[in-house]
Design a protein around this motif. Structure first.
Motif: not given
Ligand code: GLU
Length: 384
Positions: A24, A60-61, A64, A145, A148, A222
């Motif tokens: 991220s 890939s993050s 969020i 991903n 989420d 994370k």
């Protein structure tokens, strides 16, 4: 392990199928929204890797973080529905950014959102695998991903380092490259200890690595360094090497592919597990556990024996026939996991029973083993 004798050639040079995980804090430029310049550079490098005959899957993050930015939220929400809403908004941004970057090279990419449940079910696991392999065969770059927006604690992988390792196992990639905002794994936390050395080369299963990695991660992603080390260990179980390197290094993917050593490479030992056994290991969450006596523990560890009901002292949790369960020794340490021939209610009735007693107790007999050795894998990992 050594950091003086840097090996001359990166393990990435010989790797044909690669999983590249970007964190991220790289994707979203320290929380300031998607860094389109960085995404464009990765896409350019991945297209160049294709030309070298390599296949690449991106993990890939950033969903969020990007969602928070788009919604104007300065602080990461603590409420789950808000986090999931942010992920839903941000995932659009991620998809858009990768689509733009790859189409500039006339390439397709594909969005794949996974939860742990998708990998825990054998049918869905095989489906995910075939889809990914098909995409690769068509020269498409899968961009993965965690899903989420729908995950709950029970079904989530939790961090994308682990997800990257699971995907590496899933497609039997040769290597996992974890790009982060640090140069690699250090012998101590470089932010606190000036004598910290970069670990250039080590075995992924080297037990001392976890202690070096400590616990803390960045505020935005994370996974900390520890999850990266554990991800490397997991990737090594399907024979894949891991490189942890800075995503800010110029042309990092291409230089690794050309054999240059950058960051920390954590090498896999020899030997791949059969795919079915790998699938069992990929169960981060399992429905039930059985505790076995010292004799059974010894036979499992040393002799590769099947687990018979007579060796079982306790049955914990609820599971069905065919579920993956964990086998613990009487100290609570994980020994193995495997497919149970009996549901938990039946297992409770036949625990401690010699084989000849199974049928009189249950009125039927499925198998004489609770877990047959062909359906069992010995584990070293503390999962998760
Ligand atoms: N899946 C999360 C996201 O895209 C990130 C998880 C992680 O940073 O490991 O925002």
């Amino acid at each position: 392990m050594s950091n003086e004798s840097v090996p001359p050639t990166s393990v990435i040079a010989g790797a044909r199928r690669l999983v590249v995980k970007v964190g991220s804090s790289l994707v979203t430029d320290e929380g300031r929204g998607i860094d389109h310049g960085a995404v464009a550079l990765w896409a350019q490098q991945i297209v160049a890797l294709h030309a070298l005959g390599k296949e690449v899957i991106l993990v890939s993050s950033g969903a969020i973080a990007e969602g928070m930015k788009r919604l104007g939220w300065a602080k990461r929400p603590s409420e789950i529905p808000e986090l999931q809403a942010a992920a839903a908004v941000g995932q659009m941004g991620l998809a858009q950014a990768y689509e733009t970057a790859f189409s500039a090279h006339g390439r397709h990419c594909a969005q794949i959102l996974l939860t742990h449940a998708d990998l825990a079910n054998r049918q869905r696991y095989l489906n995910a695998r075939s889809t990914l392999v098909t995409l690769l065969a068509h020269g498409v770059v899968p961009v993965i991903n965690e899903n989420d927006t729908v995950v709950t604690d029970e079904i989530k992988v939790g961090d994308n380092d682990t997800l990257g390792a699971l995907v590496t196992n899933l497609v039997e990639a040769d290597a996992l490259i974890i790009l982060t905002d640090q140069r690699g794994l250090y012998s101590a936390d470089p932010r606190k200890d000036p004598s910290a050395r970069l670990i250039a080369d080590a075995r992924a299963d080297d037990a001392s690595l976890a202690a070096m990695a400590g616990g803390a991660g960045s505020a935005i992603g994370k996974g900390g360094m520890l999850t990266k080390v554990l991800a490397a260990r997991r990737a090594a179980q399907s024979g894949a090497h891991t490189v942890i390197a800075s995503g800010r290094e110029r042309e990092v993917l291409l230089r690794l592919a050309s054999g240059q050593c950058i960051g920390s490479q954590l090498r896999a030992g020899a030997g791949k597990l059969a795919a079915r056994k790998q699938w069992m290991l990929d169960h981060l969450q399992t429905a039930g556990r059985v505790v076995v006596d010292a004799g059974a523990a010894h036979h499992l560890r040393e002799g590769g024996a099947s687990l018979l009901p007579v060796g079982v002292v306790d049955v914990l949790g609820e599971f069905e026939r065919g579920d993956v369960i964990v086998v613990l020794d009487d100290q609570g340490r994980e020994i193995a996991r495997g497919l149970s021939n009996y549901a938990s209610a039946e297992a409770r009735l036949i625990r401690r029973a010699p084989t000849a007693q199974i049928e009189p107790i249950l009125g039927f007999i499925e198998e004489s083993e609770l877990i047959h050795r062909d359906n069992m894998v010995l584990t070293q990992l503390a999962a998760g």
